[in-house]
Design an enzyme around this catalytic site. Structure first.
Site, PDB file in Angstrom:
ATOM      1  N   GLY A  12       0.793  -1.222   0.000  1.00  0.00           N
ATOM      2  CA  GLY A  12       0.000   0.000   0.000  1.00  0.00           C
ATOM      3  C   GLY A  12       0.825   1.270   0.000  1.00  0.00           C
ATOM      4  O   GLY A  12       1.705   1.418   0.813  1.00  0.00           O
ATOM      5  N   SER A  13       0.543   2.223  -0.908  1.00  0.00           N
ATOM      6  CA  SER A  13       1.414   3.374  -1.019  1.00  0.00           C
ATOM      7  C   SER A  13       0.883   4.368  -2.047  1.00  0.00           C
ATOM      8  O   SER A  13      -0.242   4.269  -2.516  1.00  0.00           O
ATOM      9  CB  SER A  13       2.808   2.911  -1.426  1.00  0.00           C
ATOM     10  OG  SER A  13       2.709   1.982  -2.486  1.00  0.00           O
ATOM     11  N   ARG A  14       1.771   5.324  -2.420  1.00  0.00           N
ATOM     12  CA  ARG A  14       1.398   6.370  -3.368  1.00  0.00           C
ATOM     13  C   ARG A  14       2.644   6.814  -4.121  1.00  0.00           C
ATOM     14  O   ARG A  14       3.761   6.755  -3.580  1.00  0.00           O
ATOM     15  CB  ARG A  14       0.808   7.547  -2.593  1.00  0.00           C
ATOM     16  CG  ARG A  14       0.264   8.658  -3.446  1.00  0.00           C
ATOM     17  CD  ARG A  14      -0.394   9.697  -2.565  1.00  0.00           C
ATOM     18  NE  ARG A  14       0.318  10.962  -2.600  1.00  0.00           N
ATOM     19  CZ  ARG A  14       0.102  11.949  -1.749  1.00  0.00           C
ATOM     20  NH1 ARG A  14      -0.756  11.809  -0.764  1.00  0.00           N
ATOM     21  NH2 ARG A  14       0.766  13.071  -1.863  1.00  0.00           N
TER      22      ARG A  14
END
Length: 221
Positions: free
Chosen positions: A189-191
């Site tokens: 999970g990240s950006r």
């Protein structure tokens, strides 16, 4: 049918998860007498393994390099398109395009443009949820700048989220990189934020689904 591939960053986790899963399935078959409970445990373990495998999948997405395009470096949803002040490297206004990755997205990071790596820096930090407004400045992250012959300097930033506990970055200062090649990985999970020169024609819209090595983020105006 194409063979399912996994990213090398997941090798250890996949091997350990497979070993643990097989062990639990065999132990449940031997020691849990209640058939319903036995099958529940085994199915839960197999579902966990499937989640791990899908997270580290690495689909083969070859492309034809095009210096007039900036391509999506990751899979996910476009959550930000706005003019902002970039304070770390440029220290001026840029167009920011941010892509949020959920745990079910492919998490391979690919180079959005070809060129020479001018800047690459790791920042330890917090693990705020990736869509938090301060995540770009306060979370664990890496900042990479690539000098491209058409767009000039393009900055992209890998940002850890609430679940992401490790960012892998292959870009080193002085490297010549090729658009679409493997640039790293962000676990769980990240950006990714991309900072473009003002006046760049942005080709995506808010809430649009972006596909790494497929979606054109921007073109030269």
């Amino acid at each position: 049918m194409a063979l399912l591939k996994f990213h090398k960053e997941g090798a250890t986790i996949i091997l350990v998860s497979c070993a643990i899963s097989v062990g639990i399935v065999l132990l449940a078959d031997k020691f849990i007498v209640d058939l319903w409970l036995q099958k529940t445990v085994q199915i839960a373990v197999l579902l966990f393994l499937i989640i791990i495998l899908q997270f580290f999948r690495n689909p083969n997405r070859t492309l034809v390099v095009n210096n007039n395009h900036i391509i999506a470096p990751v899979d996910g949803k476009v959550v930000v398109i706005e003019e902002v002040y970039e304070s770390e490297y440029f220290k001026d206004n840029r167009v920011q395009v941010s892509i949020f990755m959920s745990p079910i997205n492919v998490h391979v990071t690919r180079f959005p443009v070809s060129g020479k790596v001018k800047f690459s820096k790791y920042h330890p930090g917090k693990f705020l949820v990736a869509w938090h407004p301060k995540a770009s400045e306060e979370n664990e992250r890496t900042t990479i700048v690539i000098e491209n012959k058409v767009f000039g300097e393009i900055l992209y930033r890998q940002i850890a989220g609430a679940l992401a506990k490790r960012i892998v970055n292959y870009a080193k200062e002085g490297m010549d990189v090729v658009q679409g090649e493997d640039a790293g990985f962000i676990k769980f999970g990240s950006r990714v934020d991309i900072f473009l020169p003002l006046g760049t024609k942005v080709d995506v819209k808010l809430q649009q689904k972006a596909v790494g090595n497929r979606t054109i983020i921007a073109t030269k105006a």
